[in-house]
Structure formats: C-alpha cells, structure tokens
Write an enzyme that holds these catalytic residues in place. Structure first.
Site, PDB file in Angstrom:
ATOM      1  N   HIS A   7       0.825  -1.220   0.000  1.00  0.00           N
ATOM      2  CA  HIS A   7       0.000   0.000   0.000  1.00  0.00           C
ATOM      3  C   HIS A   7       0.853   1.262   0.000  1.00  0.00           C
ATOM      4  O   HIS A   7       0.394   2.315  -0.437  1.00  0.00           O
ATOM      5  CB  HIS A   7      -0.965  -0.005   1.199  1.00  0.00           C
ATOM      6  CG  HIS A   7      -2.178  -0.853   0.946  1.00  0.00           C
ATOM      7  ND1 HIS A   7      -3.367  -0.673   1.595  1.00  0.00           N
ATOM      8  CD2 HIS A   7      -2.384  -1.882   0.088  1.00  0.00           C
ATOM      9  CE1 HIS A   7      -4.263  -1.563   1.163  1.00  0.00           C
ATOM     10  NE2 HIS A   7      -3.679  -2.317   0.253  1.00  0.00           N
ATOM     11  N   HIS A  43      -1.695 -13.155  -0.757  1.00  0.00           N
ATOM     12  CA  HIS A  43      -2.902 -13.612  -0.052  1.00  0.00           C
ATOM     13  C   HIS A  43      -2.804 -15.071   0.371  1.00  0.00           C
ATOM     14  O   HIS A  43      -3.816 -15.704   0.622  1.00  0.00           O
ATOM     15  CB  HIS A  43      -4.144 -13.368  -0.913  1.00  0.00           C
ATOM     16  CG  HIS A  43      -4.466 -11.923  -1.081  1.00  0.00           C
ATOM     17  ND1 HIS A  43      -5.448 -11.444  -1.920  1.00  0.00           N
ATOM     18  CD2 HIS A  43      -3.927 -10.814  -0.493  1.00  0.00           C
ATOM     19  CE1 HIS A  43      -5.489 -10.122  -1.851  1.00  0.00           C
ATOM     20  NE2 HIS A  43      -4.572  -9.715  -1.002  1.00  0.00           N
ATOM     21  N   ASN A  60      -7.526   1.665   3.706  1.00  0.00           N
ATOM     22  CA  ASN A  60      -6.598   1.451   4.828  1.00  0.00           C
ATOM     23  C   ASN A  60      -7.256   1.559   6.200  1.00  0.00           C
ATOM     24  O   ASN A  60      -6.884   0.842   7.123  1.00  0.00           O
ATOM     25  CB  ASN A  60      -5.460   2.482   4.765  1.00  0.00           C
ATOM     26  CG  ASN A  60      -4.552   2.237   3.572  1.00  0.00           C
ATOM     27  OD1 ASN A  60      -4.200   1.099   3.266  1.00  0.00           O
ATOM     28  ND2 ASN A  60      -4.186   3.314   2.875  1.00  0.00           N
TER      29      ASN A  60
HETATM   30  C1  HEM Z   1      -4.127  -7.494  -6.595  1.00  0.00           C
HETATM   31  C2  HEM Z   1      -4.809  -6.616  -5.929  1.00  0.00           C
HETATM   32  C3  HEM Z   1      -5.107  -6.717  -4.465  1.00  0.00           C
HETATM   33  C4  HEM Z   1      -6.301  -6.515  -3.875  1.00  0.00           C
HETATM   34  C5  HEM Z   1      -7.581  -6.127  -4.576  1.00  0.00           C
HETATM   35  C6  HEM Z   1      -6.139  -6.743  -2.467  1.00  0.00           C
HETATM   36  C7  HEM Z   1      -7.135  -6.611  -1.526  1.00  0.00           C
HETATM   37  C8  HEM Z   1      -7.019  -6.984  -0.201  1.00  0.00           C
HETATM   38  C9  HEM Z   1      -8.078  -6.902   0.771  1.00  0.00           C
HETATM   39  C10 HEM Z   1      -9.469  -6.363   0.488  1.00  0.00           C
HETATM   40  C11 HEM Z   1      -7.611  -7.404   1.936  1.00  0.00           C
HETATM   41  C12 HEM Z   1      -8.381  -7.583   3.250  1.00  0.00           C
HETATM   42  C13 HEM Z   1      -8.498  -6.294   3.987  1.00  0.00           C
HETATM   43  C14 HEM Z   1      -9.361  -6.390   5.216  1.00  0.00           C
HETATM   44  O1  HEM Z   1     -10.151  -7.321   5.358  1.00  0.00           O
HETATM   45  O2  HEM Z   1      -9.263  -5.486   6.069  1.00  0.00           O
HETATM   46  C15 HEM Z   1      -6.252  -7.782   1.719  1.00  0.00           C
HETATM   47  C16 HEM Z   1      -5.439  -8.329   2.669  1.00  0.00           C
HETATM   48  C17 HEM Z   1      -4.127  -8.651   2.453  1.00  0.00           C
HETATM   49  N1  HEM Z   1      -3.416  -8.392   1.309  1.00  0.00           N
HETATM   50 FE1  HEM Z   1      -4.127  -7.785  -0.460  1.00  0.00          FE
HETATM   51  N2  HEM Z   1      -4.851  -7.092  -2.218  1.00  0.00           N
HETATM   52  C18 HEM Z   1      -4.166  -7.079  -3.404  1.00  0.00           C
HETATM   53  C19 HEM Z   1      -2.838  -7.296  -3.593  1.00  0.00           C
HETATM   54  C20 HEM Z   1      -1.966  -7.602  -2.565  1.00  0.00           C
HETATM   55  C21 HEM Z   1      -0.544  -7.633  -2.696  1.00  0.00           C
HETATM   56  C22 HEM Z   1       0.221  -7.217  -3.956  1.00  0.00           C
HETATM   57  C23 HEM Z   1      -0.038  -8.036  -1.497  1.00  0.00           C
HETATM   58  C24 HEM Z   1       1.379  -8.233  -1.096  1.00  0.00           C
HETATM   59  C25 HEM Z   1       2.349  -8.538  -1.911  1.00  0.00           C
HETATM   60  C26 HEM Z   1      -1.161  -8.258  -0.625  1.00  0.00           C
HETATM   61  C27 HEM Z   1      -1.089  -8.727   0.657  1.00  0.00           C
HETATM   62  C28 HEM Z   1      -2.147  -8.833   1.520  1.00  0.00           C
HETATM   63  C29 HEM Z   1      -2.050  -9.454   2.817  1.00  0.00           C
HETATM   64  C30 HEM Z   1      -0.840 -10.150   3.397  1.00  0.00           C
HETATM   65  C31 HEM Z   1      -3.287  -9.310   3.426  1.00  0.00           C
HETATM   66  C32 HEM Z   1      -3.684  -9.715   4.846  1.00  0.00           C
HETATM   67  C33 HEM Z   1      -3.249  -8.615   5.796  1.00  0.00           C
HETATM   68  C34 HEM Z   1      -3.533  -8.826   7.250  1.00  0.00           C
HETATM   69  O3  HEM Z   1      -3.893  -9.913   7.687  1.00  0.00           O
HETATM   70  O4  HEM Z   1      -3.392  -7.833   8.007  1.00  0.00           O
HETATM   71  N3  HEM Z   1      -2.306  -7.952  -1.298  1.00  0.00           N
HETATM   72  N4  HEM Z   1      -5.917  -7.503   0.427  1.00  0.00           N
END
Ligand code: HEM
Length: 337
Positions: free
Chosen positions: A74, A200, A102
C-alpha cells in the site's frame, strides 16, 4: 572466425563483469539507484535488528507478518515506495492511513514504529521508514516459510501523504481488466499481478469483503457462480447475512499463516476469497493471460517463489525518492522531520 568469436565473447564477458561491479556500487545523491549494500557501512545490523523486533511482535500477534507485507504494497502503489502511508494526518493533508482501503484495515503501524525506534538507537538518522517497510516485508515472508531475496535499499522518505491516490489502490471488487490496468500503469505486468496476489497466501480478511459474493453478486441477489459451493457454505456460516461485517477469516484457510503456493491451489478449485483473487483464474480475459500463470504457480512452488521475489523487487522499485532535496530519513515514521 573462431578466434574472432571467442575474442568477442571474452570482450562481452569483461563488459558484463564491469557492469556487475557498477551495479553493485552504491551511489548516493540525486541520481542514485537502490542497492543491496546501502546500509553495510552505516547500519550493518539493520537486518538483524529488524528481524528481532518482528520475531518479538509475532509472539503475541501471529498475523503481523501478513500485515507488514501489505503495508509495503500500500505504500509503494501510492506515489511510490516513500513511506507516505505511514504519515499521520496534518491540517490540509489527510493521511493515506485514513482512506477507505486502509482505515480499519491496514495494521502493523506500531511494529514499524518499534523497528524504527530500535534502528534509531543503533544508527540514528540512517534507515528510512520506506526502507523499513521493504525490509520488514522480506523478513516477514522469509519467517513464514516463503522465499528470501536481497532487498534493495536507499529510498528516502517523502514529505507528503496522498489520500486521494490511495483511493485508486486495487480493490477487492475490481475485475481483471481493472486489476491489469492498475498494475500496468505502474509498469507491472501479468506475472507481477499474479505473483504479488500470492501475498494472499497468509493473513486475514473481513467478512464485509465477501458478502456480495455470498448473497448478492453483481446485484443479482444470488451468490457468485464461480464460488465453490462447499466453500460458499463454509463462508456463509462464518459471515451470515446480518453478521459482524468486520469478523475475520483466513485468506488461505488451508495453511493460514504459512507462505506457500496454496493461494493458487485454492483458486484452481474456485476457493479464492476475494473477487479479485478468483478473477485471475476465472475471468474470460484470464484465459491466455493470467490463468496460465495461476496454473504454473499452483503446480510449482519454486516457480512461484522465484517470481514472487522478483516481483517484490519490481514493486519495491516503484518511484523511490533518492534525491536528498526531495526526501529525508524521518526520525519518526509518523511525521516529517
Ligand atoms: C491485486 C490486488 C489486491 C487486492 C484487490 C487486495 C485486496 C485486499 C483486501 C481487500 C484485503 C483484506 C483487507 C481487510 O479485510 O481489512 C487484503 C489483505 C491482504 N493483502 Fe491484499 N490485495 C491485493 C494485492 C496484494 C498484494 C500485492 C499483497 C502483497 C504482496 C497483498 C497482501 C495482503 C495481505 C498479506 C493481506 C492480509 C493482511 C492482514 O492480515 O493484516 N495484497 N488484500
């Protein structure tokens, strides 16, 4: 002929070797590029210090590694990897932290502050907050069973936070066309999109991000037809229609805290959590573009790990500030010096 071709190849090797030497030299200043050994002289223990803070934080928060890698994502996607996400709001400049993607979602900020404090103790004024995010992301992946890679350093911290820019972060409801174009705008290709989405493979996600897929997909009052029925039942129990929208689920229910290729094996059987996850395999546009990459990573963890490491470096290279007249090493990640 043979002699001339061998002398040409000797010359090529010499040039390649010279280029490698130049590439590994760390140049500071306006024209600088990121490099691996940036802190070797000025803060040689930066890696070990950061690693220890992360290990300590993980004792009471198993989710922290996932949360930290997301902060780097982010940060980098909004005006480059410049620590802009970490700034608190000030009058006239609302912080990215407070924007819908965020707010109530991005987490791990106190751990970043703890790393910063430990590094300021060891080598004051040296390690930028933007670099801390890149390093914490690598260590987090490594400690979760994923690949390691040489993090490039030398980012300075910017002086602004871009609330409006963060509204354009990839969204869970985005379709593949939009996802590809948001990545392509940053010169990240389909392999980067698929590999980085593999982030993810660990971490948590709130119910409100799947309720449309469970109950009212594309305003049809029906579930998303690409969602595996057994997984849909499982999620419906965890996320009932009028349940707590902030209740948490595992992004990868098979191995929730391990960095592995199961994100892709889940998608292969229609068990992607977010619409943006399943799109990579199931969208019409995915056939011949991203779906074959999902297939490849589902069948080879080595391929996934190799690509992921490279794509993290690509993402970490997004518009770094290296000109000291445009950036600084913040003393406190939450505010400009
Ligand atoms: C491709 C587009 C992406 C979208 C649309 C997206 C969207 C999201 C969303 C909606 C969440 C959950 C947020 C919540 O429930 O509060 C999430 C969590 C997460 N995302 Fe993504 N994401 C993307 C790409 C990425 C990338 C590039 C990474 C890292 C390289 C990443 C790593 C993570 C991780 C590790 C979590 C869990 C975080 C936690 O448990 O605190 N995401 N993402």
């Amino acid at each position: 002929m043979a002699a001339s071709s061998s002398s040409r190849s000797a010359a090529t090797s010499a040039i390649t070797a010279a280029l490698l030497v130049v590439a590994s030299l760390c140049v500071h200043g306006a024209a600088a590029q990121l490099c691996e050994d940036y802190y070797d002289d000025t803060c040689p223990d930066a890696y070990d210090i950061t690693r220890q803070v992360l290990i300590d934080a993980h004792q009471s928060d198993t989710r922290i590694f996932a949360s930290l890698i997301r902060l780097h994502f982010h940060d980098c996607f909004v005006q480059g990897c410049d620590g802009s996400l970490l700034l608190d709001s000030v009058p006239g400049m609302p912080s990215e932290k407070t924007s819908p993607p965020n707010n109530g979602s991005a987490r791990g900020f106190p751990v970043v502050d703890a790393v910063k404090a430990a590094l300021e103790d060891a080598c004051p004024g040296i390690v930028s907050c933007a670099d801390i995010l890149a390093l914490a992301a690598e260590i987090s992946v490594e400690l979760s069973g994923g690949p390691s890679w040489s993090v490039l350093f030398g980012r300075l911290d910017g002086k602004t936070s871009d609330f409006n820019g963060s509204l354009n972060l990839p969204a869970p409801t985005d379709n593949l066309t939009v996802l590809r174009s948001k990545f392509n705008d940053l010169e990240l290709n389909d392999v980067d999109l698929v590999a980085l989405s593999g982030g993810h493979t660990f971490g948590r996600v709130q119910c409100q991000l799947v309720t449309d897929r469970l109950y009212n997909f594309s305003n049809t009052n029906m579930p998303d037809p690409t969602l595996d029925p057994a997984y849909r039942d499982f999620l419906s129990q965890r996320c009932p229609r009028n349940g707590d929208p902030t209740a948490l689920n595992d992004l990868d229910p098979t191995t929730p805290d391990t960095f592995d290729k199961n994100y892709y094996t889940n998608i292969e059987v229609n068990r992607g959590f977010l619409n943006s996850d399943q799109e990579l395999k199931s969208a019409a546009e995915a056939q011949g573009t991203t779906a074959p990459i999902v297939d490849q990573f589902a069948s080879s963890q080595d391929d996934f790990f190799r690509s992921f490491a490279q794509s993290m470096i690509n993402m970490g290279n997004l518009s770094p500030v290296t000109d000291p007249s445009l950036g600084e090493v913040r003393t406190n990640c939450k505010k400009v010096n």
